[in-house]
Design an enzyme around this catalytic site. Structure first.
Site: not given
Length: 199
Positions: A11, A75, A157, A182
């Site tokens: 989302g 995740d 970030d 990643h």
């Protein structure tokens, strides 16, 4: 294998856009159409797993069952050495508040720390209905900056400086970030598997 439609099971609009860019920049075609999960339905999948992989799998399976389409979910978290791997699995919900609040919390925790080493970890789950679930994990190593810098990206970030660079993820161009992140690392492993499986 090329998917006609691939649902990105999140989302988070920023995360969706990052995945879309990573997939579209891939040297091989992976999906004809990339769909933002909330455009299909409104659903929240609780992250009740005890690992990144469990949480990404929960989301991929739930959205695949809901949509009947292949779904990619992730995740991810930021693991800081000086904080024994925190915030880790709870990076997105370590405290209530927005991204700026979480960044401030983390910097405060590191006020008296000299070790600034950290890594981003991402687990990706690709669920193809009635066929398979593939789970991969990717990493990006770096250090935590003294203060937020840059306006690109989201989450942590602005304070993460990847190895080999003097700028935070939020200062780097999207093209560079999407090569070294990643999520990009984990997605390359997805590509490798699907190419071998369907060569």
């Amino acid at each position: 294998m090329i998917f006609n439609k691939l649902v990105i099971a999140t989302g988070n609009a920023g995360k969706y856009e990052e995945f879309r860019e990573i997939i579209c920049s891939c040297t091989c075609e992976f999906a004809h159409e990339i769909v933002f999960a909330p455009d299909i339905a409104k659903m929240i999948v609780e992250e009740t797993g005890k690992s990144y992989s469990e949480n990404s799998m929960l989301k991929a399976k739930a959205w695949s069952e809901k949509s009947g389409l292949p779904c990619l979910a992730d995740d991810s978290g930021l693991e800081v050495d000086a904080l024994n791997g925190a915030p880790g699995l709870y990076s997105a919900r370590i405290i209530k508040g927005n991204d700026g609040d979480k960044v401030s919390w983390l910097l405060h925790k590191l006020d008296d720390k000299t070790n600034r080493r950290a890594r981003f970890t991402a687990s990706l789950s690709l669920c193809v209905p009635d066929k398979y679930i593939l789970i991969t994990e990717g990493y990006c190593y770096g250090t935590i900056a003294d203060s937020p810098k840059g306006i690109n990206g989201f989450g942590y970030d602005p304070i993460f400086i990847p190895e080999g660079y003097d700028f935070t993820f939020a200062e780097l161009s999207k093209d560079i970030k999407n090569q070294i992140s990643h999520r990009a690392d984990a997605f390359r492993k997805i590509i490798t598997f699907t190419q071998k499986k369907y060569a």
